[in-house]
Design an enzyme around this catalytic site. Structure first.
Site, PDB file in Angstrom:
ATOM      1  N   GLY A  60       0.839  -1.190   0.000  1.00 34.89           N
ATOM      2  CA  GLY A  60       0.000   0.000   0.000  1.00 34.89           C
ATOM      3  C   GLY A  60       0.874   1.241   0.000  1.00 34.89           C
TER       4      GLY A  60
ATOM      5  N   ASN B  75       5.934 -13.874   2.204  1.00 33.76           N
ATOM      6  CA  ASN B  75       4.794 -14.466   1.511  1.00 33.76           C
ATOM      7  C   ASN B  75       5.122 -15.753   0.773  1.00 33.76           C
ATOM      8  OD1 ASN B  75       2.873 -12.422   2.202  1.00 33.76           O
ATOM      9  ND2 ASN B  75       3.894 -11.067   0.744  1.00 33.76           N
TER      10      ASN B  75
ATOM     11  N   HIS C 149      39.302 -41.839  21.281  1.00 35.30           N
ATOM     12  CA  HIS C 149      39.104 -42.398  19.942  1.00 35.30           C
ATOM     13  C   HIS C 149      37.973 -43.414  19.907  1.00 35.30           C
ATOM     14  CE1 HIS C 149      43.374 -41.176  19.725  1.00 35.30           C
ATOM     15  NE2 HIS C 149      43.576 -41.982  20.741  1.00 35.30           N
TER      16      HIS C 149
END
Length: 450
Positions: free
Chosen positions: A139, A227, A362
């Site tokens: 707008g 959107n 390990h």
């Protein structure tokens, strides 16, 4: 003055092309609507009403009791959505802000400033605006000859001259609450979309001689709505950039900010170094002088001062001061590592407490266990903690040495200063100061291959 907020979160988000409710898509590991709620709450609002529609229960499940809720069965426009909050807010005094649930980048500081501008001007309404180079879809702010707001016109209702305006409405407003609900009943849907537009409330106020203000923000990213998936990725990038910028200004070295993801709830101490490709999520706390090596992932964990995490995954765990983890280690939920601990390559720790100075260097699995101070766990050691139905605990005392390729069949307790011989399968408890050997004796047949 009392302050209220309405979060618009009822849209279906069809452009997301997703089964997931639009505002629940995540930015920086958190649903968009949750970012909005936190900013709204942080701005000093007393009461929040979230407008929900499709997927209402999912939204309520995320936000919980932090918000009240109103249901919008049909999406007939933003004014109609706001009107759904009537039962909660109609008779309230004070200021109400309206924020879209798909604007995750909005900050509490901007909302605070919007509210202050609105209240200082004694306005009936204030719109948050911004000037952008490509205003398509927004707008437009139409001003009169004196520069005051004349109206807000939506893209589909705008003339070409109005479309050329680059000052846009963010869709975020502040209202005098009673004026808002009085004017909402007068909004019509005679527009190209056949919807009830919230900006029409501003025109109604102006027509009655009321005061409508425009507050313009210089941070265009903040008002970006999401959107579709492209915009979602843009919001993600913007949030990442903002978060990394904050940490770097507070003494954290981030080698490559573009490849580093840090969630909004993460705290990091000064002089910590974050290498490329790192992801840090959730409510993670990282101390000072820490090194997080490249491609590590840390979730909801605590890393204390001076620790080093190299190319490892850490989930719901704690790592003590000056402890070394990795490369290629995994700390699963419940792993607790004390100070000066070493967890080496291809080691997995789950729901285990490694005391100060313990070492698992390990190719080992340590689960449902306690490993004492300064104890060394040899390569290939496994805590055999599961019988197919239940988990059992392994305890190894302090200053012990467990040799390579040992199976510790839980439940079992190994005492202090114990030596467990390599290749043993330990099924019984071992007292302090002992040697435990549990393996077949070697047989050598000389000349067998001749």
């Amino acid at each position: 003055m009392r302050r209220h907020a309405i979060i618009l979160a009822a849209g279906k988000g069809t452009r997301m092309k997703s089964k997931k409710y639009k505002v629940l898509h995540e930015v920086a590991g958190k649903p968009m609507v949750e970012h909005v709620l936190e900013s709204v709450k942080g701005s000093g609002v007393d009461q929040v009403v979230t407008i929900v529609g499709h997927g209402a229960e999912s939204v309520k499940g995320h936000l919980g009791e932090r918000s009240l809720y109103s249901f919008q069965e049909k999406q007939l426009g933003t004014a109609h959505a706001v009107q759904m909050a009537k039962s909660h807010l109609e008779d309230k005094e004070g200021t109400t802000i309206v924020v879209c649930g798909d604007t995750p980048l909005i900050t509490k500081e901007t909302l605070e400033t919007l509210i202050a501008h609105h209240e200082d001007a004694n306005a009936q309404a204030t719109v948050l605006s911004a000037s952008i180079q490509q205003p398509y879809g927004y707008g437009r702010i139409v001003r009169n000859a004196s520069g005051r707001l004349e109206r807000i016109v939506e893209e589909k209702d705008a003339t070409q001259a109005e479309k050329d305006i680059n000052e846009i409405s963010s869709g975020i407003f502040a209202f005098n609450n009673k004026t808002l609900f009085e004017k909402l009943t007068q909004v019509k849907n005679d527009n190209a979309q056949g919807e009830y537009y919230l900006p029409d409330v501003l025109s109604l106020i102006l027509n009655d001689g009321g005061i409508v203000e425009v507050y313009r923000t210089n941070d265009v990213e903040e008002i970006m709505g999401v959107n579709d998936r492209v915009m979602l990725s843009q919001a993600e990038k913007a949030m990442q950039r903002r978060t990394n910028h904050y940490h770097m200004l507070n003494g954290v070295t981030i080698i490559d900010p573009d490849s580093t993801f840090i969630g909004p709830d993460v705290t990091i101490g000064s002089d910590t170094v974050i290498e490329p490709g790192v992801r840090i999520n959730g409510r993670t706390e990282i101390g000072e002088d820490v090194v997080i090596g490249q491609y590590s992932e840390i979730n909801n964990s605590t890393i204390e001062n001076g620790a080093c995490i190299q190319q490892s995954v850490v989930n719901d765990a704690s790592v003590g001061a000056n402890t070394k983890v990795g490369p290629f280690a995994q700390l699963r939920p419940g792993a607790q590592l004390g100070a000066d601990v070493k967890v080496g390559n291809f080691v997995e720790i789950k729901k285990a407490d490694l005391k100060d100075g313990a070492k698992v260097s390990h190719l080992s699995y340590i689960g449902d266990a306690v490993i004492g101070e300064r104890t060394n766990i040899g390569c290939g050691t496994i805590t055999v903690n599961y019988d197919g139905e239940n988990k059992f605990k392994t305890i190894v005392g302090k200053d012990s040495f467990v040799g390579c390729n040992v199976n510790l069949v839980a439940p079992v307790t190994i005492g202090d200063d114990v030596l467990v011989a390599a290749g043993s399968t330990i099924t019984d408890d071992v007292p302090n100061d002992s040697l435990a050997v549990a393996r077949a004796r070697q047989t050598t047949k000389e000349g067998y291959r001749k």
